[in-house]
Design an enzyme around this catalytic site. Structure first.
Site, PDB file in Angstrom:
ATOM      1  N   SER A  70      -2.272 -27.185 -34.046  1.00 47.09           N
ATOM      2  CA  SER A  70      -1.262 -28.795 -34.031  1.00 47.09           C
ATOM      3  C   SER A  70      -0.427 -27.294 -33.606  1.00 47.09           C
ATOM      4  O   SER A  70       0.106 -26.580 -34.045  1.00 47.09           O
ATOM      5  CB  SER A  70      -1.158 -29.950 -33.889  1.00 47.09           C
ATOM      6  N   LYS A  71       1.318 -28.000 -32.604  1.00 48.59           N
ATOM      7  CA  LYS A  71       3.249 -27.528 -32.869  1.00 48.59           C
ATOM      8  C   LYS A  71       2.936 -27.556 -34.299  1.00 48.59           C
ATOM      9  O   LYS A  71       3.317 -26.598 -34.509  1.00 48.59           O
ATOM     10  CB  LYS A  71       3.708 -28.516 -32.123  1.00 48.59           C
ATOM     11  N   ARG A  72       2.853 -28.467 -35.257  1.00 53.23           N
ATOM     12  CA  ARG A  72       3.191 -28.591 -36.298  1.00 53.23           C
ATOM     13  C   ARG A  72       2.517 -27.348 -37.564  1.00 53.23           C
ATOM     14  O   ARG A  72       3.323 -26.665 -38.122  1.00 53.23           O
ATOM     15  CB  ARG A  72       2.852 -29.712 -36.359  1.00 53.23           C
TER      16      ARG A  72
END
Length: 509
Positions: free
Chosen positions: A264-266
């Site tokens: 994910s981006k996180r």
């Protein structure tokens, strides 16, 4: 295979993540391997999540990666338009066909009524509360309301959605190209919405209709769509297209570097690497996320790396051009299991491609950057020599400028660790002797510069090897770096000698 047609169908709801690029790449490779067509379709039916600029970003990304579509928005073919928002009227007729044949129905439930239904099911300890073959009998829809009331509600403009009517007690099967036979019992499925209250179709209806009308032969998409595949098989059956249903291939997930969960981006932000191929400006937060391109990745390297996320050629070979990937690609070698995103491996690929890329390409950028960022004029010949000197040392193309600066700028600071260990009066004397000899050579090649150094110091009774690191320190301020004699050749004997003398004056104070 004849007339292979595949599609990449992203939604313009934000920046295209690297996982989407991998999906587009696998579609492209499969199409080109089979002399087929690669189509871009923009699935913008969810207007509430539409993000300005996202479609252009998708196109720019595919172009940068070298996997441009054969058909799509702006490259119209005979099956356009290629934006779903421009095909709105197409879907309505198929939704009505499904209703007329008893395979879909109108549902008038309000958001509050839907929430109340879910709460009732939770209280009854139903594990997966949903609108399905059981709960639809208790809701406000055309299966439970009198025909006259249904007609009246529609004429009155009451909001409604159209839901698929999942059959009871049926086994739904599909033969996935990656996973083999997949079987799901209809009781596990819910009556998904096919047409929303705003008249726009959901993904489930739109993608089936479009794939059929655009003559898509193979649907290659991420594993996250596998739970929806049985629903899509039903829709092909209900619409009478079962014999023309495309083959499905669900690609393995791209996992976080530690293998725990989907990337994910996180997770990428936390690990310190990009998730977007190009810089992405989030219009809501105004945050700019750096892209692989802007970090200094070459598109060929990124494409090669992505191809190996869930696929392999069956050999030890790892470096493949796009054309070679097309030639080697086989859906039989796509993995079922998820694959970890290894950023160190991505950097390794970039290093390999930088080494094999024509130096002229980097030299042009180096000249421009030195001038615009540092006011340094550099000839093409010198830029080429610098690139050849540094190519083995860089991971990203944007490192060339920083590493080139010591050739043009005298050091301001000197490595204290090296100084404390190596500095002495003999160092100062020996290097000054070399500088006096070197200053007489405006132009000097690397071999001659090295021979001059050894001969000069040996003649004076010194052991040259003991002074090499300090020679580097007086020229660059650092204790290590690229081949020193090649640097002297690029700088020129006279300029290098002046640099050495200046540094010795500073260090002797």
């Amino acid at each position: 295979m004849e007339n292979v047609r595949v599609r990449f169908a992203p939604s313009p709801t934000g920046g295209l993540h690297i996982g989407g690029v991998r999906t587009a790449l696998f579609n492209y490779l499969f199409a080109k391997k089979n002399n087929g067509k690669f189509i871009l379709r923009i699935e913008d039916t969810d207007q509430s999540r539409f993000v300005e600029g996202a479609e252009k970003y998708i196109k720019d990304t595919l172009d940068w990666c070298g996997i441009s579509p054969d058909e799509g928005p702006g490259q119209e073919g005979e099956y356009g338009p290629y934006r779903q928002s421009e095909r709105k009227e197409v879907y309505q007729q198929y939704a009505e066909k499904l209703i007329a044949e008893g395979n879909a129905y109108y549902a008038f439930d309000t958001p509050e009524e839907l929430e109340a239904m879910r709460e009732r099911l939770k209280e009854a300890r139903v594990v997966n509360p949903q609108y399905d073959t059981v709960t639809r009998t208790t809701m406000k829809n055309s299966l439970t309301l009198p025909d006259e009331e249904v007609k009246q509600r529609i004429e009155n403009g009451d909001p409604y959605v159209i839901r698929i009517k999942i059959p009871k007690k049926e086994e739904i099967r599909l033969n996935d190209m990656v996973r083999g036979w997949v079987m799901v019992h209809s009781e596990a499925l819910d009556d998904k919405v096919l047409m929303k209250s705003d008249g726009m179709p959901t993904y489930h209806l739109a993608n089936i209709v479009d794939d059929h009308l655009m003559k898509i032969t193979h649907v290659i998409r991420g594993e996250e769509w596998l739970p929806s595949a049985p629903l899509h098989v039903l829709l092909y059956q209900f619409l009478g297209w079962e014999n023309e249903m495309p083959q499905f291939a669900h690609l393995p997930l791209i996992l976080k570097p530690d293998g725990n969960g989907k990337l994910s981006k996180r997770a990428a932000d936390k690990a310190g690497f990009p998730i977007f191929p190009l810089n992405w400006n989030d219009t809501e937060s105004n945050d700019i996320s750096i892209g692989f391109k802007e970090m200094g990745f070459l598109p060929e390297a990124l494409v090669n790396f992505l191809a190996f996320l869930g696929w392999n050629p069956g050999t030890e070979e790892e470096i493949f051009s796009l054309a070679e990937l097309v030639n080697e690609f086989s859906d039989k070698r796509i993995n079922k299991a998820g694959t970890k995103f290894d950023f160190d491996k991505a950097k390794w690929y970039n290093q390999q491609y930088i080494k094999k890329t024509d130096s002229n390409i980097f030299a042009k950028d180096l000249k421009t950057s030195l001038q615009s960022e540092h006011g340094i004029d550099c000839s093409t010949s010198i830029a080429l020599q610098i690139i050849d000197l540094l190519k083995e040392r860089v991971t990203f193309s944007d490192e060339f400028v920083e590493l080139a600066l010591p050739i043009f700028k005298a050091p301001i600071n000197y490595d204290e660790k090296v100084l404390s260990k190596k500095w002495s009066e003999d160092v100062s004397k020996a290097l000054m002797l070399y500088a006096e000899e070197l200053i007489q050579h405006e132009n000097i090649d690397a071999e001659s510069a090295k021979n001059l150094f050894w001969e000069t110091l040996e003649k004076a009774g010194y052991k040259p090897g003991q002074f090499m690191q300090m020679l580097r320190l007086t020229i660059t301020g650092e204790g290590s770096g690229p081949d020193l004699m090649t640097m002297i050749k690029i700088m020129g004997g006279k300029k290098t000698a002046e640099r050495i003398k200046s540094s010795l004056n500073t260090l002797n104070k």
